[in-house]
Write a protein that holds these residues in place. Structure first.
Motif, PDB file in Angstrom:
ATOM      1  N   LYS A   1       8.153  10.939   4.496  1.00  0.00           N
ATOM      2  CA  LYS A   1       9.016   9.904   4.838  1.00  0.00           C
ATOM      3  C   LYS A   1       8.986   8.722   3.697  1.00  0.00           C
ATOM      4  O   LYS A   1       8.725   7.516   4.106  1.00  0.00           O
ATOM      5  N   SER A   2       9.828   8.988   3.018  1.00  0.00           N
ATOM      6  CA  SER A   2       9.606   8.324   1.639  1.00  0.00           C
ATOM      7  C   SER A   2      10.283   7.044   1.544  1.00  0.00           C
ATOM      8  O   SER A   2      11.366   7.103   1.909  1.00  0.00           O
ATOM      9  N   PRO A   3       9.623   6.079   1.096  1.00  0.00           N
ATOM     10  CA  PRO A   3      10.383   4.860   0.863  1.00  0.00           C
ATOM     11  C   PRO A   3      11.003   4.536  -0.399  1.00  0.00           C
ATOM     12  O   PRO A   3      10.560   4.955  -1.273  1.00  0.00           O
TER      13      PRO A   3
ATOM     14  N   GLU B   1       4.930  -7.718  -2.500  1.00  0.00           N
ATOM     15  CA  GLU B   1       3.937  -7.560  -2.056  1.00  0.00           C
ATOM     16  C   GLU B   1       4.226  -6.975  -0.374  1.00  0.00           C
ATOM     17  O   GLU B   1       3.520  -6.106   0.017  1.00  0.00           O
ATOM     18  N   ASP B   2       5.450  -7.713   0.142  1.00  0.00           N
ATOM     19  CA  ASP B   2       5.638  -7.309   1.569  1.00  0.00           C
ATOM     20  C   ASP B   2       6.283  -5.841   1.693  1.00  0.00           C
ATOM     21  O   ASP B   2       5.826  -5.089   2.500  1.00  0.00           O
TER      22      ASP B   2
ATOM     23  N   GLU C   1       1.200   4.546  -2.465  1.00  0.00           N
ATOM     24  CA  GLU C   1       0.372   5.698  -1.882  1.00  0.00           C
ATOM     25  C   GLU C   1       1.412   6.817  -2.025  1.00  0.00           C
ATOM     26  O   GLU C   1       1.770   7.310  -0.819  1.00  0.00           O
ATOM     27  N   ALA C   2       1.732   7.356  -2.952  1.00  0.00           N
ATOM     28  CA  ALA C   2       2.481   8.535  -3.152  1.00  0.00           C
ATOM     29  C   ALA C   2       2.158   9.356  -4.540  1.00  0.00           C
ATOM     30  O   ALA C   2       1.427   8.946  -5.309  1.00  0.00           O
TER      31      ALA C   2
ATOM     32  N   ASN D   1       3.600   1.270   2.346  1.00  0.00           N
ATOM     33  CA  ASN D   1       2.190   2.159   2.563  1.00  0.00           C
ATOM     34  C   ASN D   1       1.951   2.611   3.918  1.00  0.00           C
ATOM     35  O   ASN D   1       0.908   3.143   4.358  1.00  0.00           O
ATOM     36  N   ASP D   2       2.463   1.723   4.971  1.00  0.00           N
ATOM     37  CA  ASP D   2       2.278   1.762   6.288  1.00  0.00           C
ATOM     38  C   ASP D   2       3.036   2.926   7.045  1.00  0.00           C
ATOM     39  O   ASP D   2       4.153   2.985   7.674  1.00  0.00           O
ATOM     40  N   SER D   3       2.292   4.020   6.422  1.00  0.00           N
ATOM     41  CA  SER D   3       2.968   5.523   6.667  1.00  0.00           C
ATOM     42  C   SER D   3       2.055   6.544   6.660  1.00  0.00           C
ATOM     43  O   SER D   3       1.088   6.519   5.816  1.00  0.00           O
TER      44      SER D   3
END
Length: 468
Positions: free
Chosen positions: A242-244, A383-384, A416-417, A390-392
């Motif tokens: 679920k890539s950002p 930062e936000d 985190e990827a 990373n909330d995944s």
């Protein structure tokens, strides 16, 4: 198997052309007994292929790469019709398959060991040996390229192969195996068995398998990992995502819009690495969303062989899955600014769909849809954006658009990827290591890193006395 094409002994399956909802060629799936026969075939070929001189292995793989390239038009048409992807995308996948075999052909005679200093009375050295018979369980979204990215390094290492393509997309795997025999691969070194989940489980759990490489959903990956524990086989798992894609206020919005559109609508969004979450600075969100929506709205549908912008989803089941996610998001009151309903024409078509300013805990923002559906989130600063990204549970790839190099590198180190793209989403080559963290998988494929799964270094320690 054994270099011969044999009829399956399992159930008959009739595949459906996803663009027209009409039947394709029927075929019979393999049986569990045929899985065992294929593993035995690979085991019998293993000592022959492993003992083949590295330069000779390279020659075979180079010939296979050439044969895939010469048959590119036919292979691309098969892939486009079976998968439903636009012809130009299918041609790209065939070219990638040829390139994988060519890249790993060049590695065959460069698999060196090393010496390790232990002192004057001992000599230690390592010898890279093939791990054994390898299983390759393939997805339906990129059949030929995913086949090649695992099979090519396995063969380069001297290992042998049993591949199981998706039950929905078996045709190009069978064709590549046929070409491999013509290229001079020993009979039994490259086997293909067809079938669904039961055949995949039988292969992953077979006692003759040394390593399992799987690409697919996280849920199925867990089952593969459990099955592979029976033979205590190694696993390489490339799973869900679920890539950002982070776009900060100083980004080039035109470049970002191009990357976002490519990242989520390519192959109708049926991509593990799809950039499904756009995390955008508040100050530029609306402007970027307008650019993305305009580009997406202009994308046309059609027969894959006519090379439209977007082809159909793979099946009626996948279409129903995407429709379900979208319907539930609408029922929750989320704002759909583009698309949102299937295309009114034959085939399993679904249009580019965008939900704007979506809560980060919404189902459609957290779960993998595997379709052309984009959600956007607003962020206050880098930062936000990092916190949201990373909330995944997933961690396959990520994208960053900013003119600030320090900020870009800071984000790349903190995200985190397994792979991070800066100012050009999904623009990396196939010689770059690829794989995920968290629920997105274990291990790496592509590049030199992709060889490690198929090699078992043997350490030899020689004790020798000093001459008297």
């Amino acid at each position: 198997m054994d270099g011969l094409l044999r009829d399956g002994e399992g159930a008959e399956r009739v595949l459906i052309d996803p663009a027209h909802e009409t039947p394709l060629t029927p075929f019979r799936e393999a049986s569990a007994d045929q899985v065992s026969q294929a593993v035995a075939s690979a085991a019998s070929a293993l000592p022959i292929w492993a003992a083949t001189l590295p330069t000779e292995r390279a020659e075979v793989l180079h010939r296979l790469a050439d044969m895939i390239a010469r048959n590119a038009d036919d292979l691309a048409r098969i892939e486009a019709t079976n998968v439903g992807k636009p012809l130009s995308q299918a041609r790209r996948d065939v070219g990638r398959a040829s390139d994988y075999f060519r890249f790993y052909a060049g590695v065959c005679d460069k698999l060196n060991g090393e010496t390790i200093p232990l002192g004057p009375d001992q000599t230690a050295l390592t010898v890279p040996e093939p791990v054994g018979v390898t299983a390759h369980i393939l997805p339906w979204n990129y059949p030929i390229s995913t086949l090649a990215r695992g099979v090519a390094p396995a063969l380069a290492a001297g290992a042998t192969v049993v591949a199981k393509p998706s039950e929905l997309t078996p045709f190009t795997a069978l064709e590549v195996a046929r070409l491999a025999t013509q290229a001079g691969l020993p009979d039994g070194a490259f086997n293909v068995v067809t079938g669904g989940g039961e055949i995949g489980a039988a292969l992953a759990g077979h006692e003759g398998i040394a390593h399992v490489t799987f690409t697919g959903s996280t849920a199925t990956g867990r089952k593969v990992m459990q099955a592979a524990s029976s033979p205590v086989a190694g696993v390489t798992l490339e799973l869900g995502g679920k890539s950002p894609v982070i776009v900060l206020e100083d980004a080039d919005l035109d470049a970002a819009a191009d990357g976002v559109v490519r990242g989520i609508f390519f192959n109708a969004g049926q991509v593990c690495a799809a950039g499904a979450r756009l995390i955008c600075a508040r100050s530029v969100h609306d402007a970027l969303l307008a650019k993305v929506a305009a580009k997406a709205h202009a994308m046309g549908f059609g027969d894959p062989l006519d090379d439209p912008h977007i082809g159909p989803l793979i099946s009626s089941g996948q279409l129903a899955r995407v429709e379900g996610f979208v319907a539930r998001a609408k029922a929750q009151g989320l704002t759909c600014v583009l698309g949102g309903a299937r295309v009114d024409r034959p085939g399993f078509f679904f249009p580019p769909t965008i939900f704007a300013d979506v809560p980060t805990d919404a189902e459609i923002a957290r779960d993998e849809v595997f379709g052309p559906v984009l959600v956007t989130h607003l962020c206050d600063d880098a930062e936000d954006a990092l916190r949201i990204a990373n909330d995944s549970p997933y961690g396959l790839v990520a994208g960053v658009y900013t003119r600030g190099h320090d900020t870009a590198l800071w984000l790349a180190r903190k995200l985190e990827a397994g792979q991070v793209f800066i100012n050009g989403f999904l623009t990396g080559g196939d010689t770059v290591p690829f794989g995920g963290v968290k629920h997105s998988g274990i291990g790496r494929e592509k590049g030199l890193a992709g060889l490690s799964a198929y090699l078992a270094p043997k350490s030899i320690i020689l004790n020798h006395a000093r001459p008297t």
